[in-house]
Structure formats: structure tokens, C-alpha cells
Design a protein around this motif. Sequence first.
Motif, PDB file in Angstrom:
ATOM      1  N   MET A   1       0.819  -1.188   0.000  1.00  0.00           N
ATOM      2  CA  MET A   1       0.000   0.000   0.000  1.00  0.00           C
ATOM      3  C   MET A   1       0.867   1.258   0.000  1.00  0.00           C
ATOM      4  O   MET A   1       0.507   2.239  -0.617  1.00  0.00           O
ATOM      5  N   ARG A   2       1.986   1.191   0.679  1.00  0.00           N
ATOM      6  CA  ARG A   2       2.861   2.360   0.744  1.00  0.00           C
ATOM      7  C   ARG A   2       3.339   2.781  -0.643  1.00  0.00           C
ATOM      8  O   ARG A   2       3.387   3.958  -0.960  1.00  0.00           O
ATOM      9  N   ARG A   3       3.687   1.821  -1.481  1.00  0.00           N
ATOM     10  CA  ARG A   3       4.139   2.153  -2.837  1.00  0.00           C
ATOM     11  C   ARG A   3       3.032   2.832  -3.636  1.00  0.00           C
ATOM     12  O   ARG A   3       3.290   3.760  -4.402  1.00  0.00           O
ATOM     13  N   ALA A   4       1.823   2.360  -3.480  1.00  0.00           N
ATOM     14  CA  ALA A   4       0.683   2.974  -4.165  1.00  0.00           C
ATOM     15  C   ALA A   4       0.486   4.411  -3.681  1.00  0.00           C
ATOM     16  O   ALA A   4       0.236   5.317  -4.479  1.00  0.00           O
ATOM     17  N   GLU A   5       0.617   4.620  -2.382  1.00  0.00           N
ATOM     18  CA  GLU A   5       0.494   5.973  -1.833  1.00  0.00           C
ATOM     19  C   GLU A   5       1.590   6.882  -2.373  1.00  0.00           C
ATOM     20  O   GLU A   5       1.351   8.064  -2.638  1.00  0.00           O
ATOM     21  N   GLU A   6       2.786   6.336  -2.549  1.00  0.00           N
ATOM     22  CA  GLU A   6       3.890   7.125  -3.102  1.00  0.00           C
ATOM     23  C   GLU A   6       3.585   7.579  -4.523  1.00  0.00           C
ATOM     24  O   GLU A   6       3.916   8.705  -4.907  1.00  0.00           O
ATOM     25  N   VAL A   7       2.949   6.726  -5.304  1.00  0.00           N
ATOM     26  CA  VAL A   7       2.563   7.100  -6.673  1.00  0.00           C
ATOM     27  C   VAL A   7       1.542   8.236  -6.627  1.00  0.00           C
ATOM     28  O   VAL A   7       1.666   9.224  -7.355  1.00  0.00           O
ATOM     29  N   ILE A   8       0.541   8.108  -5.763  1.00  0.00           N
ATOM     30  CA  ILE A   8      -0.488   9.150  -5.635  1.00  0.00           C
ATOM     31  C   ILE A   8       0.164  10.456  -5.190  1.00  0.00           C
ATOM     32  O   ILE A   8      -0.116  11.520  -5.743  1.00  0.00           O
ATOM     33  N   ASP A   9       1.050  10.390  -4.205  1.00  0.00           N
ATOM     34  CA  ASP A   9       1.753  11.595  -3.742  1.00  0.00           C
ATOM     35  C   ASP A   9       2.514  12.251  -4.886  1.00  0.00           C
ATOM     36  O   ASP A   9       2.454  13.468  -5.075  1.00  0.00           O
ATOM     37  N   SER A  10       3.216  11.445  -5.660  1.00  0.00           N
ATOM     38  CA  SER A  10       4.031  11.972  -6.743  1.00  0.00           C
ATOM     39  C   SER A  10       3.196  12.675  -7.816  1.00  0.00           C
ATOM     40  O   SER A  10       3.512  13.794  -8.215  1.00  0.00           O
ATOM     41  N   ILE A  11       2.118  12.032  -8.275  1.00  0.00           N
ATOM     42  CA  ILE A  11       1.361  12.644  -9.371  1.00  0.00           C
ATOM     43  C   ILE A  11       0.480  13.804  -8.911  1.00  0.00           C
ATOM     44  O   ILE A  11       0.062  14.614  -9.732  1.00  0.00           O
ATOM     45  N   THR A  12       0.238  13.904  -7.593  1.00  0.00           N
ATOM     46  CA  THR A  12      -0.534  15.040  -7.077  1.00  0.00           C
ATOM     47  C   THR A  12       0.389  16.121  -6.525  1.00  0.00           C
ATOM     48  O   THR A  12      -0.078  17.060  -5.895  1.00  0.00           O
ATOM     49  N   ARG A  13       1.668  15.961  -6.765  1.00  0.00           N
ATOM     50  CA  ARG A  13       2.673  16.906  -6.298  1.00  0.00           C
ATOM     51  C   ARG A  13       2.632  17.068  -4.784  1.00  0.00           C
ATOM     52  O   ARG A  13       2.810  18.144  -4.254  1.00  0.00           O
ATOM     53  N   TYR A  14       2.352  15.965  -4.089  1.00  0.00           N
ATOM     54  CA  TYR A  14       2.368  15.871  -2.622  1.00  0.00           C
ATOM     55  C   TYR A  14       1.341  16.768  -1.939  1.00  0.00           C
ATOM     56  O   TYR A  14       1.441  17.052  -0.749  1.00  0.00           O
ATOM     57  N   THR A  15       0.334  17.199  -2.685  1.00  0.00           N
ATOM     58  CA  THR A  15      -0.705  18.067  -2.136  1.00  0.00           C
ATOM     59  C   THR A  15      -1.469  17.387  -1.004  1.00  0.00           C
ATOM     60  O   THR A  15      -1.704  17.991   0.042  1.00  0.00           O
ATOM     61  N   VAL A  16      -1.862  16.140  -1.213  1.00  0.00           N
ATOM     62  CA  VAL A  16      -2.622  15.416  -0.190  1.00  0.00           C
ATOM     63  C   VAL A  16      -1.754  15.178   1.035  1.00  0.00           C
ATOM     64  O   VAL A  16      -2.200  15.350   2.167  1.00  0.00           O
ATOM     65  N   LYS A  17      -0.515  14.803   0.813  1.00  0.00           N
ATOM     66  CA  LYS A  17       0.398  14.538   1.935  1.00  0.00           C
ATOM     67  C   LYS A  17       0.633  15.801   2.756  1.00  0.00           C
ATOM     68  O   LYS A  17       0.672  15.756   3.987  1.00  0.00           O
ATOM     69  N   GLN A  18       0.776  16.940   2.098  1.00  0.00           N
ATOM     70  CA  GLN A  18       1.060  18.187   2.799  1.00  0.00           C
ATOM     71  C   GLN A  18      -0.156  18.707   3.572  1.00  0.00           C
ATOM     72  O   GLN A  18      -0.019  19.175   4.701  1.00  0.00           O
ATOM     73  N   LYS A  19      -1.330  18.625   2.956  1.00  0.00           N
ATOM     74  CA  LYS A  19      -2.532  19.188   3.579  1.00  0.00           C
ATOM     75  C   LYS A  19      -3.264  18.188   4.457  1.00  0.00           C
ATOM     76  O   LYS A  19      -4.035  18.591   5.326  1.00  0.00           O
ATOM     77  N   GLY A  20      -3.063  16.896   4.205  1.00  0.00           N
ATOM     78  CA  GLY A  20      -3.787  15.860   4.928  1.00  0.00           C
ATOM     79  C   GLY A  20      -5.092  15.537   4.222  1.00  0.00           C
ATOM     80  O   GLY A  20      -5.809  16.442   3.774  1.00  0.00           O
ATOM     81  N   LEU A  21      -5.401  14.261   4.122  1.00  0.00           N
ATOM     82  CA  LEU A  21      -6.596  13.827   3.399  1.00  0.00           C
ATOM     83  C   LEU A  21      -7.871  14.421   3.990  1.00  0.00           C
ATOM     84  O   LEU A  21      -8.789  14.800   3.263  1.00  0.00           O
TER      85      LEU A  21
END
Length: 104
Positions: free
Chosen positions: A1-21
Motif C-alpha cells: 500500500m505504501r508504494r501505491a500511496e507514493e505514486v499518488i503523492d508523486s502525481i498530485t505533487r504531494y498536495t494530499v500529503k502536505q494538507k492531509g486527506l
Amino acid sequence: MRRAEEVIDSITRYTVKQKGLASFDDFVQEQVKTATAAQIEYYVINGLEVATDGKLPESFTVGKVSVTTGGGSAGNGGRSNAVAPKVRAALEQTGLLNRGVGVC
């Protein structure tokens, strides 16, 4: 799951990771979850190797059936195969794939 999350973070330019889901509305939260699940499904179907080198296998056999795909990244406009097509489809309507520069 972590690898999948890394892909999502990358293509969203880490927006979700920075702001929180939780900072996003329900629709965006569901689309991010759908995209993550789609990426995991993609790894299950195509193998985790696609995560490291971005290439699909050239062929595979299940029982008596053999399939040849051509492999590599041909036919996708030069984009990497590391991101599942369903991921982009799930995130397109959220605005998270926009590459514009934010204004403060």
C-alpha cells in the motif's frame, strides 16, 4: 500500500500529503482512496516490477493461455506505465493533477 500511496503523492505533487486527506471534501477523499486502491490492483495484476522500472511484462501465461503484450511503454505516448490508468481517471475531476502555480 505504501508504494501505491507514493505514486499518488508523486502525481498530485504531494498536495494530499502536505494538507492531509481530511482537509479535502468527501468527494476528493473518496477519489484519492479509489485511486490508491486502483494502483494496488494494478500492481497485483501487472506485478510489482512495474513500480520499479515502469514497464509491463512482454508476455505471460496462465494455464494453456499465453498473452503477448509487446511490453515496454509503447503506445502510451511515452508516459511511464508505473501509474495505473484508473488512477488518473479517478483523480482527474479532483483538481489534484493540475500543474498550475498557486497564487498566494
